[in-house]
Scaffold this active site. Structure first.
Site, PDB file in Angstrom:
ATOM      1  N   ARG A  65       0.863  -1.178   0.000  1.00 44.51           N
ATOM      2  CA  ARG A  65       0.000   0.000   0.000  1.00 44.51           C
ATOM      3  C   ARG A  65       0.905   1.236   0.000  1.00 44.51           C
ATOM      4  O   ARG A  65       2.045   1.185   0.464  1.00 44.51           O
ATOM      5  CB  ARG A  65      -0.899   0.033   1.238  1.00 44.51           C
ATOM      6  N   LYS A  81      -2.739  -2.140   7.759  1.00 48.74           N
ATOM      7  CA  LYS A  81      -3.933  -1.614   8.420  1.00 48.74           C
ATOM      8  C   LYS A  81      -4.106  -2.290   9.779  1.00 48.74           C
ATOM      9  O   LYS A  81      -3.835  -3.473   9.935  1.00 48.74           O
ATOM     10  CB  LYS A  81      -5.167  -1.858   7.555  1.00 48.74           C
ATOM     11  N   HIS A 114      -2.288   2.867  -6.310  1.00 48.29           N
ATOM     12  CA  HIS A 114      -2.850   1.590  -5.865  1.00 48.29           C
ATOM     13  C   HIS A 114      -3.003   0.600  -7.023  1.00 48.29           C
ATOM     14  O   HIS A 114      -3.108  -0.602  -6.803  1.00 48.29           O
ATOM     15  CB  HIS A 114      -4.211   1.826  -5.209  1.00 48.29           C
ATOM     16  N   ARG A 162      -0.515  -2.147  -6.913  1.00 45.17           N
ATOM     17  CA  ARG A 162      -0.863  -3.222  -5.979  1.00 45.17           C
ATOM     18  C   ARG A 162      -1.907  -4.151  -6.607  1.00 45.17           C
ATOM     19  O   ARG A 162      -1.817  -5.367  -6.498  1.00 45.17           O
ATOM     20  CB  ARG A 162      -1.391  -2.600  -4.685  1.00 45.17           C
ATOM     21  N   HIS A 196      -4.635  -8.786   3.636  1.00 44.92           N
ATOM     22  CA  HIS A 196      -6.089  -8.727   3.776  1.00 44.92           C
ATOM     23  C   HIS A 196      -6.534  -9.592   4.952  1.00 44.92           C
ATOM     24  O   HIS A 196      -6.095 -10.732   5.082  1.00 44.92           O
ATOM     25  CB  HIS A 196      -6.779  -9.231   2.505  1.00 44.92           C
ATOM     26  N   TYR A 240      -9.910 -10.095  -7.041  1.00 42.70           N
ATOM     27  CA  TYR A 240      -8.872 -10.162  -8.067  1.00 42.70           C
ATOM     28  C   TYR A 240      -9.026 -11.397  -8.937  1.00 42.70           C
ATOM     29  O   TYR A 240      -8.572 -11.413 -10.085  1.00 42.70           O
ATOM     30  CB  TYR A 240      -7.482 -10.141  -7.409  1.00 42.70           C
TER      31      TYR A 240
END
Length: 258
Positions: free
Chosen positions: A126, A150, A215, A218, A241, A250
């Site tokens: 990220r 995150k 992004h 990524r 994730h 994806y």
């Protein structure tokens, strides 16, 4: 965008003679969202406008403008999620291996930009993770980068040979812009301070032949792995994730490409 969304609601309730947040009730909010739907706004746009109103009234409640938050639990119809944009071969090549750069670009900047873009694509970082990298977060000998994602979660991601070489080359030029205020930041801007997200966006804008976003690198990283047969669970771990469902979008990109 949030400001425009809130002002749109202000105009809507003004027709009812309401000009103070304390006079707004839940019915006003629901009628506003229903009107947006009737006017043909996309579900995603309505969801964003509902989010703007929740944030505004949440702030009003915290600061004492209102006693009761009328937007608490306000829901809007969820929109169909857009598939992530993936760079094609030419776009990726132009960003990572440009035929030419501006003639007045300093060598240190060219090397820094090369290293940053290689990490964004090669390790799927990220933008915030890239900017937060410290020198000791990159193990060039083992080819591993350690980032804080995150929720303050730490993860270790493999580096490609291209990114290892690019970071090693950048480290030779880093002293040219570093000063006493640079600290341990891996990537620095022209003022010798830790590179920020706007700096990264500027790099992408300068390198990309068509409008895109950092992004997208990524997204491209994840899609190329799945195209190559990688297990979605492994890609989930690499991307950081918490839910594999986030990664599975994806797979839809890969199917469309096939």
């Amino acid at each position: 965008a949030y400001r425009r969304d809130v002002l749109g609601f202000v105009d809507f309730v003004a027709d009812d003679g309401i000009d103070r947040p304390v006079d707004v009730d839940r019915l006003h909010l629901r009628r506003h969202l229903a009107r947006l739907g009737a006017e043909g706004y996309a579900k995603r746009s309505i969801a964003r406008k509902a989010s703007a109103l929740r944030r505004y009234f949440g702030w009003a409640r915290r600061t004492g403008l209102i006693d009761v938050d009328p937007s608490r639990g306000l829901k809007a119809p969820a929109g169909e999620g857009r598939l992530p944009r993936v760079l094609d071969g030419g776009e990726l090549r132009d960003m990572l291996e440009p035929d030419e750069v501006a003639p007045d670009t300093p060598l240190w900047r060219r090397r820094r930009d090369d290293a940053a873009l290689e990490l964004l694509y090669g390790s799927g970082l990220r933008v915030g993770e890239l900017c937060g990298l410290d020198i000791d977060g990159v193990d060039l000998r083992r080819g591993v980068v350690t980032v804080w994602g995150k929720g303050g979660k730490e993860r270790r991601v493999p580096m490609t040979k291209a990114s290892i070489d690019a970071v090693r080359t950048w480290m030779k030029s880093r002293p040219e812009v570093a000063d006493d205020g640079s600290g341990t930041a891996l990537f620095l801007n022209g003022r010798g301070r830790r590179m920020g997200t706007r700096d990264v966006r500027r790099i992408v804008d300068e390198r990309s032949p068509s409008p895109t976003h950092p992004h997208a690198l990524r997204h491209t990283f994840a899609t190329h792995l799945l195209d190559g047969g990688a297990d979605p669970r492994i890609v989930q771990e690499l991307l950081g994730h918490s839910d594999v469902a986030t990664t599975q979008r994806y797979t839809h990109v890969s199917k469309e490409r096939l």
